[in-house]
Write an enzyme that holds these catalytic residues in place. Structure first.
Site, PDB file in Angstrom:
ATOM      1  N   HIS B 167      15.278  25.217  81.792  1.00 50.01           N
ATOM      2  CA  HIS B 167      15.726  24.426  80.301  1.00 50.01           C
ATOM      3  C   HIS B 167      15.841  26.257  80.764  1.00 50.01           C
ATOM      4  O   HIS B 167      14.696  26.812  80.025  1.00 50.01           O
ATOM      5  CB  HIS B 167      15.256  24.510  79.907  1.00 50.01           C
ATOM      6  CG  HIS B 167      15.828  24.428  78.807  1.00 50.01           C
ATOM      7  ND1 HIS B 167      16.656  23.095  78.155  1.00 50.01           N
ATOM      8  CD2 HIS B 167      15.111  24.926  77.730  1.00 50.01           C
ATOM      9  CE1 HIS B 167      17.102  23.327  76.770  1.00 50.01           C
ATOM     10  NE2 HIS B 167      15.794  24.400  76.620  1.00 50.01           N
ATOM     11  N   CYS B 168      17.084  27.004  79.797  1.00 51.80           N
ATOM     12  CA  CYS B 168      16.801  28.417  79.299  1.00 51.80           C
ATOM     13  C   CYS B 168      17.468  28.788  78.226  1.00 51.80           C
ATOM     14  O   CYS B 168      17.671  28.721  77.678  1.00 51.80           O
ATOM     15  CB  CYS B 168      18.406  29.321  80.305  1.00 51.80           C
ATOM     16  SG  CYS B 168      18.103  31.108  80.082  1.00 51.80           S
ATOM     17  N   PRO B 169      16.341  29.440  77.109  1.00 54.26           N
ATOM     18  CA  PRO B 169      16.217  29.270  75.294  1.00 54.26           C
ATOM     19  C   PRO B 169      16.999  30.641  75.744  1.00 54.26           C
ATOM     20  O   PRO B 169      17.982  30.269  75.101  1.00 54.26           O
ATOM     21  CB  PRO B 169      15.223  30.183  75.250  1.00 54.26           C
ATOM     22  CG  PRO B 169      14.182  30.158  76.275  1.00 54.26           C
ATOM     23  CD  PRO B 169      14.661  29.179  77.493  1.00 54.26           C
TER      24      PRO B 169
END
Lengths: 158, 399
Positions: B167-169
């Site tokens: 999950h890439c913020p």
């Protein structure tokens, strides 16, 4: 065997659903989309094994065609990359074209083979490509007993 | 007690479980926290604006007009990749509908057999053989499915994602099967853009300093200092990330698998998905087919909601909106065991009567009873019917 002729319309409008059977994915060749060709026992009395297995094999062939990594997918990928993937707004990808073909095929199979036997296939894309859902409808021709996998009827018989 | 039954058409994204936010009537799908994504946008757009404002006029005249042209093309490519990564469905697997969940439960119970009272039932795992390697498929308690190989549950988005990478913020979304190549191209093009801007900043400062002196150059183009700072720090992180993902692609691994050490080689475990050939691996990941989304966001569905006419009366479970009910499955403590119960139908009805807000999931509500194995009479889903106006059916309900 179903003695009464059901048509697809009738099944869709007044469902007297008995149970649902789920054909799972076959991961033996990796993450490509493939379904198990194992014939479920719940369908034993409703449809011939070969017919069902043919349907699943054809579906597997379609999915393999969609996911094939070869010349056409390279061309599509490179062209799309060169246009920063804007081309996907205009044209359908190969996978989407094959999914449409599959949808047509399932519709045809339902009309010709499954609905007359009181069954209904659901397109796997509507179930996240996880399962082929086979809805088994009550066989109105028989004395009202539904297929044996219904647990509550089993309990009520005690 | 009486209640009014209302049927209306809604888009499916309004009823999707999970913690995503949707925009443009379901066309755009992102995670809930978008703050860091806005920062990414600001940094890229801001730095490029400064470059076009300060450096490009000088370089276009003194060196070549191709420099700003190429910069613009690169900038648009970076933005396109970023927006594609952020806005698209990463490969979310829809949750199992009640019948499928029940079917799987029955299979599990049949496999595990009778567990003596007091003993913890065995963990829900299915072993499959992939290219000669045994891979364990774990059961997801939230989505009620056995996760396909390489899928993982993202706790931030509360979805199972196929070929889950991470999950890439920075992009405000998960990176999975459907958007991994866009993510990779984003990091690659951003690296190129950063190197490009950094290089031409230096060239510009050097060229100008020869004529005007270093201090005056900085005074004339104050943006340069800022750009050099941003590019310098970005370079290390983004170029490093690109290199890391290039390595992963060449081995056909995901970040998730790398972190967990799934194919690290101990116990003779090898990556069954790798083609053992770098070119083939790269081609599969980057030039493979573009997978369509299996999450139908914009399809129409009926939303039967019961609006109680008397105050504070919870409606009984009558609407056929498919919500996965909490089963009385043995609670083997793991990160995915749902602690919070699903909201009751009344809450969902009231929330929708007040015009679409996400159903509250933090409330502790009495658990819904386990759905019995008898199949419910559910009309086939995902069949867009002809447009019908909302019909109001008055109904008397007994509690």
């Amino acid at each position: 065997m179903a003695t009464e002729f059901h048509n697809l319309q009738e099944l869709r409008q007044s469902p007297s659903l008995a149970t649902k059977v789920f054909i799972q994915r076959d991961y033996s060749e990796g993450t490509v989309c493939r379904f198990q060709i194992k014939f479920p026992s719940e369908l034993g009395s409703r449809i011939e094994r070969t017919l069902f297995e043919d349907t699943v094999k054809t579906l597997n062939t379609y999915y393999a065609e969609a996911e094939k990594v070869g010349g056409q997918s390279y061309m599509e990928g490179c062209l799309a990359c060169a246009t920063a993937y804007f081309i996907f707004f205009c044209m359908e990808t190969r996978y989407e074209k094959v999914l449409k073909k599959i949808s047509g095929y399932i519709q045809e199979q339902n009309e010709k083979i499954y609905a007359p036997r009181g069954l209904l296939l659901t397109d796997p894309v509507e179930r996240g490509m996880r399962v082929i859902e086979v809805s088994v409808f009550e066989d109105r021709g028989s004395s009202g007993s539904s297929p044996s996998s219904n647990v509550s009827s089993g309990i009520s018989q005690r | 007690m009486s209640a009014v039954m209302m049927t209306r058409k809604v888009r499916k994204w309004e009823k999707l479980p999970g913690k995503n936010t949707f925009c443009c009537d379901g066309r755009v799908m992102m995670a809930r926290q978008k703050g860091v994504f806005y920062l990414t946008l600001f940094l890229i757009v801001g730095t490029c604006s400064l470059f076009f404002a300060f450096e490009c006029p000088y370089l276009a005249i003194h060196l070549s007009p191709a420099i700003p042209v190429f910069a613009i093309l690169l900038f648009f490519f970076v933005m396109a990749m970023l927006l594609r990564t952020s806005f698209s469905d990463p490969g979310v697997l829809p949750r199992a509908l009640p019948e499928e969940a029940t079917f799987i439960e029955m299979e599990i119970e049949a496999t595990n057999g009778n567990v003596p009272a007091g003993q913890r039932p065995p963990p829900r795992i299915r072993n499959v053989q992939i290219n000669g390697q045994i891979v364990k498929l774990k059961y997801c308690y939230t989505c009620k499915i056995f996760r396909p190989p390489r899928a993982s549950h993202c706790s931030i988005c509360d979805n199972c994602v196929d070929r889950f990478d991470h999950h890439c913020p920075w992009v405000g979304n998960c990176v999975g099967k459907r958007n991994y190549r866009y993510f990779y191209l984003f990091t690659l093009s951003l690296s190129l853009l950063t190197i490009y801007i950094f290089t031409f900043n230096i060239v510009h400062v050097v060229m100008r300093s020869v004529n005007s002196g270093f201090v005056k150059t900085l005074q004339d183009t104050p943006g340069t200092v800022l750009e050099v700072l941003v590019c310098f720090f970005t370079l290390w992180s983004v170029v490093g990330l690109t290199g890391f993902h290039t390595y992963l692609i060449s081995l056909n691994q995901t970040t998730n698998e790398d972190i967990k050490g799934s194919w690290s080689g101990k116990n003779r475990v090898q990556n069954p998905y790798s083609h053992k050939n770098i070119i083939n691996n790269c081609c599969e990941v980057l030039c493979g087919p573009a997978y369509p989304s299996v999450l139908d966001r914009r399809g129409l569905m009926r939303d039967d909601l019961s609006v109680p006419t008397s105050a504070a009366e919870p409606a009984t479970n009558s609407n056929p909106v498919p919500q996965t009910t909490k089963t009385t499955a043995p609670l083997i403590p793991n990160e995915h065991t749902p602690d919070d119960a699903k909201p009751s139908m009344a809450d969902a009805a009231i929330a929708h009567a007040e015009k679409r807000s996400p159903s509250p999931r933090e409330d502790k509500l009495p658990t819904l009873p386990k759905s019995s194995p008898t199949p419910t009479k559910v009309p086939p889903l995902a069949s867009p019917e002809t447009d019908a106006e909302a019909s109001i059916i008055a109904k008397d309900k007994a509690l």
